[in-house]
Design an enzyme around this catalytic site. Structure first.
Site, PDB file in Angstrom:
ATOM      1  N   ASN A   5      -7.382   0.671  -0.854  1.00 32.10           N
ATOM      2  CA  ASN A   5      -7.238   0.135   0.610  1.00 32.10           C
ATOM      3  C   ASN A   5      -8.358   1.120   1.419  1.00 32.10           C
ATOM      4  O   ASN A   5      -7.555   1.963   1.707  1.00 32.10           O
ATOM      5  CB  ASN A   5      -5.844  -0.106   1.057  1.00 32.10           C
ATOM      6  CG  ASN A   5      -6.086  -0.579   2.614  1.00 32.10           C
ATOM      7  OD1 ASN A   5      -7.019  -0.845   3.157  1.00 32.10           O
ATOM      8  ND2 ASN A   5      -4.693  -0.922   3.311  1.00 32.10           N
TER       9      ASN A   5
ATOM     10  N   ILE B 160       2.012  -3.460  10.906  1.00 26.90           N
ATOM     11  CA  ILE B 160       3.186  -3.007  10.002  1.00 26.90           C
ATOM     12  C   ILE B 160       2.766  -1.428  10.018  1.00 26.90           C
ATOM     13  O   ILE B 160       3.934  -0.666  10.338  1.00 26.90           O
ATOM     14  CB  ILE B 160       3.338  -3.224   8.682  1.00 26.90           C
ATOM     15  CG1 ILE B 160       3.226  -4.765   8.746  1.00 26.90           C
ATOM     16  CG2 ILE B 160       4.301  -2.632   7.881  1.00 26.90           C
ATOM     17  CD1 ILE B 160       4.283  -5.519   9.155  1.00 26.90           C
TER      18      ILE B 160
ATOM     19  N   GLY C 129       0.855  -1.296  -0.056  1.00 26.35           N
ATOM     20  CA  GLY C 129      -0.147  -0.207   0.065  1.00 26.35           C
ATOM     21  C   GLY C 129       0.751   1.226   0.017  1.00 26.35           C
ATOM     22  O   GLY C 129       1.793   1.255   0.808  1.00 26.35           O
TER      23      GLY C 129
ATOM     24  N   THR D 139      -0.539 -13.929   3.048  1.00 21.27           N
ATOM     25  CA  THR D 139       0.425 -14.483   4.066  1.00 21.27           C
ATOM     26  C   THR D 139       1.199 -15.749   3.668  1.00 21.27           C
ATOM     27  O   THR D 139       2.184 -16.160   3.912  1.00 21.27           O
ATOM     28  CB  THR D 139      -0.407 -14.982   5.438  1.00 21.27           C
ATOM     29  OG1 THR D 139      -1.033 -13.512   5.713  1.00 21.27           O
ATOM     30  CG2 THR D 139       0.536 -15.410   6.298  1.00 21.27           C
TER      31      THR D 139
ATOM     32  N   ILE E 194     -11.103 -10.383   1.463  1.00 24.13           N
ATOM     33  CA  ILE E 194     -11.156  -9.440   2.512  1.00 24.13           C
ATOM     34  C   ILE E 194      -9.666  -9.030   2.981  1.00 24.13           C
ATOM     35  O   ILE E 194      -8.673  -9.689   2.647  1.00 24.13           O
ATOM     36  CB  ILE E 194     -11.559 -10.163   3.943  1.00 24.13           C
ATOM     37  CG1 ILE E 194     -11.036 -11.525   4.472  1.00 24.13           C
ATOM     38  CG2 ILE E 194     -13.066 -10.569   3.569  1.00 24.13           C
ATOM     39  CD1 ILE E 194     -11.371 -12.023   5.593  1.00 24.13           C
TER      40      ILE E 194
ATOM     41  N   ASN F 214      -1.728  -0.634  -4.992  1.00 23.40           N
ATOM     42  CA  ASN F 214      -2.505  -0.418  -3.774  1.00 23.40           C
ATOM     43  C   ASN F 214      -2.539   0.588  -2.881  1.00 23.40           C
ATOM     44  O   ASN F 214      -1.318   1.060  -3.042  1.00 23.40           O
ATOM     45  CB  ASN F 214      -2.282  -1.657  -2.640  1.00 23.40           C
ATOM     46  CG  ASN F 214      -3.111  -1.811  -1.347  1.00 23.40           C
ATOM     47  OD1 ASN F 214      -3.039  -0.912  -0.293  1.00 23.40           O
ATOM     48  ND2 ASN F 214      -4.359  -2.530  -1.355  1.00 23.40           N
TER      49      ASN F 214
ATOM     50  N   CYS G 278      -8.311   2.113   6.003  1.00 27.28           N
ATOM     51  CA  CYS G 278      -7.635   3.007   6.885  1.00 27.28           C
ATOM     52  C   CYS G 278      -8.518   3.680   7.484  1.00 27.28           C
ATOM     53  O   CYS G 278      -9.613   3.987   7.372  1.00 27.28           O
ATOM     54  CB  CYS G 278      -6.925   3.822   6.020  1.00 27.28           C
ATOM     55  SG  CYS G 278      -5.977   2.786   4.746  1.00 27.28           S
TER      56      CYS G 278
END
Ligand SMILES: Cc1cc2nc3c(=O)[nH]c(=O)nc-3n(C[C@H](O)[C@H](O)[C@H](O)COP(=O)(O)OP(=O)(O)OC[C@H]3O[C@@H](n4cnc5c(N)ncnc54)[C@H](O)[C@@H]3O)c2cc1C
Ligand SMILES: Cc1cc2nc3c(=O)[nH]c(=O)nc-3n(C[C@H](O)[C@H](O)[C@H](O)COP(=O)(O)OP(=O)(O)OC[C@H]3O[C@@H](n4cnc5c(N)ncnc54)[C@H](O)[C@@H]3O)c2cc1C
Ligand SMILES: Cc1cc2nc3c(=O)[nH]c(=O)nc-3n(C[C@H](O)[C@H](O)[C@H](O)COP(=O)(O)O)c2cc1C
Ligand SMILES: Cc1cc2nc3c(=O)[nH]c(=O)nc-3n(C[C@H](O)[C@H](O)[C@H](O)COP(=O)(O)O)c2cc1C
Ligand code: FES
Ligand code: FES
Lengths: 304, 269, 304, 269
Positions: A131, A75, A50, A270, A195, A103, A134
């Site tokens: 995204n 992060i 992002g 992941t 998601i 992103n 946020c």
């Protein structure tokens, strides 16, 4: 169509991917970090880390903690900022034979729009993923993605700032994800992806402190897959725009669950951290499944 | 970005796996590609979960302890939690995914005497370094632990030719005291030529901090090998952050070996 | 207070428990099913399987599917109904030296109230836990627990129907669980317990059908623990009534995370299915932790 | 509620673990408490995950294959997925949590000749039953499989004294065909005394259904041992539901052995 050579290509609005397997944002850096470990030419696309208008330093450590079949991360959206991205990172990505999706994130709607505008001018970007998980700094700090109206506002702002295909990435931390999906679809989103991470936390009972520097973090990995699949299933049945499935996908069988639920593509997050070559293995596995069952195209995997 | 040496995700066969002490193990695997490009101070991400299980999810980082003939690598590790416990149950013949070599290792200069200082499992990366240095120069290695039985593998160090100095907290071997006590003595002995030394240290944070401070006072460069929680080990997640003096540092990519001056020591770990 | 003998007792409103470890609803039957495998006298309490006004047959099979570190269930609230419960099941429970909490559910508010009234008359019930994750049949089928107002209505109805302590069990499938918690607290709830299961699904790629007869199911087990802990942490800091922590607790360390987050007690669900004696081991583990750290009472475990 | 025999969650040591065929294993554990109260047709929930791992989360149900001297139990299982794969890697000396004995087993009547009919892994619970019956009465056991190599352990059956009849789909052993082909023949042979027989069957759903229908036509009672997905195996979760003719049945508590008449066969599994 030849049954033995299934067609893996998919389109997301005006964006064409050679196959439906894409690397998820925040888990593949800016691409180059993976260059020696993965053949990008085998992938449908990559969504880079992002990017915000200005560089961000991210959250204080510790930023990670392992949970059962999952990973909690905080992060804090550390990134180089849009200008450095376009200057330093994009050129490498342009050399790869795969779709490049950027992103983007912001504290307020204007920031999203400005980044989108800059990407519109840049070369080598195939789509924007917005995204909206946020915090909306201007209105109290709840995430844009938890409010259908705020989500629609962001979508409209980004759409009018760029001619690139716009994928809005939804937050799962909501009562009804289809309400947000419908709202951004009406606001002009070309697709939704879902998601993002589930909000979670962990406590270190030895130090008697939250395990993460930021207290809360985002849960990802196989643990969240059933929740992600449920939301994808619901959203596919609620909107007419394409839905990209994300959440805990670790192998081809997992990916097939999302494609059967009606996702037009999947993102791998992941699992790439755990095994860099995961996405390539998934492309192979999907191909093998389609070959052996005689499924001609990705959309034919979908069930009702 | 620093030039990246090629990394590999290798399916490695376990060749040997022995228990060196109560909770300490030496694991030897056949990983020719990783082995060929490994440099001292680099590490690998080692898969510890059983086939078919997704828990524990993440691989575990281990320093490369030694590189051996025939494309083999060894790791020295302590069993501290569930991942290392699972690993400790694996036997020769079983396969293990090993991703590496990762990170930036120790930077050694040919004209400078390296002093290696390891505390506890901190000795793990130092054997490879001692071997690497030994051919071309004189080296000193200080190894510290709570008690003698923790200091397994002293012989391997001696075989590289490095001069080994030992400290144990209970005095069961070598000097009674800490690595820094021995280092202090050594630096005094070397005082003339201290300007021609460089320290490479790995161990618990307080020990490395003390070593770094002692080095600073003597004007000696000090390289430290840090740990942090890691998800990928490859620079993808940005999770392995620690505070540097000027900015956040990422242990897996910019480290694990850093110049001591670049670390914000007061933040602890 | 003697540091070597920590005091494990806790109170939830007017309900006293000898220790904070309670069996969660739906994972311990009506108690008797576990009688030979567990010493109930060691436990703080038991929450029995959710009870409705009339008996319910539950959902069509398959009702279960294993997921990474989790369990998806769609039992469909199969139960014997309140009258048979009071007549056939309660007597056995009264013989056990532990608190008996009855989990109740309904299609509409009146049903909740009527069950609560019947329990008020029965002997041997120590508290009521109100499961508001059920669909509100009269207003469109969204769960009571996803709407702060509906949740408050149920709470008021139950409170006025019984003098027993009322614990409202919250659904995690919401944007802001503290909003629901505040709402039921204002409506008179003596405590809240959370979380119920996360809504999830799974697809069997061989049969190309959802793995559960009911399509959607509830996700429980270690996978959901980070989400549960986050919600407990938030809720403890949002309301003044006691909070009971639930979600993926499998050992004493897990339980301690919730108690440190500020939960006054914990419920053990899926872990009992996997290992019937889990809860007893957790009581022992919490005791050992408190002994070795010199923690005098459960509330002293809490961190800020 | 039916009277419950005491159940135990025992930490059992693996005594023997052999591979009987490609994917078929026999596991022998020391579980004296479970063993002492076990009855034929009952099962255990066996933990398959590694210590320190939470995945796979659930235990796996296995029928009690045989009870042996010294408080030992054996299980016969096929490796079909990740749980059985993990289990198959465990070695003698390792410990395993075994919860049992669970469920209601086969109901045998002393005055009636039992015919045991097992297909594939369905033979697992039948050995215990054959042993149990053999002392006091004549029994027949029909075992079917795809091919001879799948039919491991025929000798164990013969040793109990039961008369063993075999069917393989490829004809590599015994009659070429299905269990029902052999059963058909047997029932004809026994036609006179068929009224004095009772069938106990375990195997794939279509096979049990065919056996049940054949039994019904001959007016012979038929007991079937069902499977379903289980979380607890102890009656707590109500997850193991199957359709009965009148109501939902819970395999772990009311079964796994049911009278064939009580099952709604058309729903399949
Ligand atoms: C670059 C690097 C090199 C390392 N080299 C070695 C080595 O050569 N030999 C050795 O024995 N250990 C080494 N470690 C530490 C080793 O990675 C951890 O001990 C191991 O990951 C613990 O796994 P576990 O599942 O057994 O412990 P867990 O059950 O996960 O945790 C047990 C304890 O270990 C700590 N821990 C967990 N993961 C890490 C991690 N990634 N880094 C640091 N601490 C952690 C936890 O905070 C906890 O206190 C190294 C770590 C790093 C970052
Ligand atoms: C009462 C009972 C007794 C049983 N006895 C035996 C036995 O003696 N020997 C034997 O080999 N098997 C037996 N089974 C089946 C055995 O439990 C499953 O094969 C095993 O659980 C599969 O685990 P897995 O992790 O390897 O497979 P998974 O990876 O979980 O699944 C692989 C396949 O097995 C099926 N399966 C998974 N779990 C179950 C389950 N609980 N019941 C039935 N099918 C399942 C799945 O649908 C899938 O098709 C029995 C099952 C029950 C319910
Ligand atoms: C370390 C990490 C960093 C992430 N950073 C971002 C990000 O910058 N932007 C974003 O939209 N999602 C981010 N995500 C979310 C992932 O893209 C993905 O939506 C989520 O992790 C679920 O997928 P997974 O279970 O496959 O990881 C991040 C996830 C992780 C684990
Ligand atoms: C099989 C099963 C049945 C359940 N039935 C109920 C129920 O009847 N009423 C209820 O309030 N919660 C029910 N729950 C939810 C649990 O009580 C608990 O809130 C949830 O499983 C999370 O905790 P756990 O992860 O410890 O299982 C059920 C859970 C499971 C797994
Ligand atoms: S561990 Fe992922 S970037 Fe360092
Ligand atoms: S498996 Fe839980 S009740 Fe049968």
């Amino acid at each position: 169509m030849n049954r033995n050579f299934p067609d893996l290509s998919v389109t997301i609005g005006s964006l064409s991917l050679k196959n439906p397997v894409v690397l998820a944002s925040g888990t593949c850096g800016y691409g180059a970090e993976l260059g020696d470990l993965l053949d990008f030419g085998c992938l449908g696309g990559i969504v880079v880390k992002g990017i915000s208008l200005e560089p961000r330093a991210g959250n204080p450590p510790p930023r990670l903690v392992e949970t059962p079949c999952g990973l909690l991360n905080a992060i804090g959206l550390e990134n180089v900022g849009i200008d450095a991205f376009i200057r330093d990172k994009l050129p490498w990505l342009m050399g790869m034979d795969t779709a490049v999706i950027v992103n983007i994130l912001g504290d307020e709607i204007g920031e999203y729009a400005e980044i989108a505008r800059k990407l519109d001018d840049a070369k080598g970007v195939d789509a924007v993923e917005v995204n909206i998980s946020c915090p909306n700094v201007k209105s109290g700090g709840a995430a844009f993605g938890t409010d259908p109206w705020a989500a629609a506002d962001v979508t409209r702002a980004v759409k009018s700032a760029t001619s690139l295909p716009v994928i809005v990435k939804l937050s799962p931390n909501v009562t009804d994800i289809t309400a947000v999906a419908k709202s951004v679809a009406e606001a002009g989103a070309d697709a939704v992806s879902l998601i993002n991470t589930l909000l979670g936390m962990s406590i270190d009972i030895d130090t008697r402190r939250p395990s993460l520097g930021n207290v809360f973090g985002g849960l990802s990995g196989p643990a969240i897959r059933p929740v992600a699949l449920r939301m994808v299933w619901q959203t596919v049945r609620a909107v007419d725009i394409p839905v990209v499935g994300i959440g805990g996908i670790s192998d081809a069988n997992d990916a097939l669950e999302f494609l059967m639920a009606g996702a037009c593509a999947v993102e791998i997050g992941t699992a790439t951290l755990v095994r860099p070559g995961t996405a390539v293995g998934i492309v192979e596995g999907i191909t093998a499944h389609m070959e052996s069952r005689g499924v001609p195209a990705i959309k034919d995997l979908r069930i009702d | 970005m620093e030039r990246m040496i090629a990394r590999f995700d290798e399916k490695a066969e376990i060749i040997e796996h022995c228990q060196a002490a109560e909770d300490i193990f030496v694991l030897k695997v056949a990983a020719p590609a990783v082995s060929a490009s490994a440099r001292p101070g680099q590490f690998c991400m080692v898969e510890v979960k059983a086939v078919g299980s997704s828990d524990p999810l993440l691989r575990r980082p281990f320093s490369i302890h030694a590189r051996e003939d025939g494309g083999r690598l060894s790791f020295l590790y302590r069993r501290v939690g569930r991942g290392t416990d699972l690993l400790s149950r694996m036997r020769p013949g079983e396969m293990l995914n090993v991703l590496g070599p990762l990170g930036r290792g120790f930077r050694v200069r040919p004209d400078i005497t390296p002093i290696l200082a390891g505390g506890g499992m901190g000795m793990a990366p130092l054997l490879f370094l001692a071997e690497y240095c030994a051919g071309s120069m004189d080296t000193f290695t200080i190894l510290g632990g709570r008690t003698a039985s923790e200091l397994t593998g002293l012989e391997s160090f001696r075989r590289t030719g490095t001069r080994v100095l030992v400290a144990t907290e209970d005095g069961s071997l070598g000097t009674r005291g800490m690595v820094t006590d021995v280092l202090d003595g050594l630096l005094k002995t070397l005082s003339e030529s201290a300007g021609q030394c460089e320290i490479h240290t790995c161990g618990p944070w307080p020990m490395m901090r003390a070593v770094y401070e002692m080095a600073s006072q003597s004007g000696i460069p000090c390289w430290v090998s840090l740990e942090s929680r890691m998800a990928c080990g490859t620079g993808l997640c940005l999770g392995c952050a620690v505070y540097g003096t000027e900015k956040i540092l990422h242990v897996c990519r910019e480290g694990p070996v850093f110049h001591g001056d670049s670390i914000r020591w007061r933040d602890g770990q």
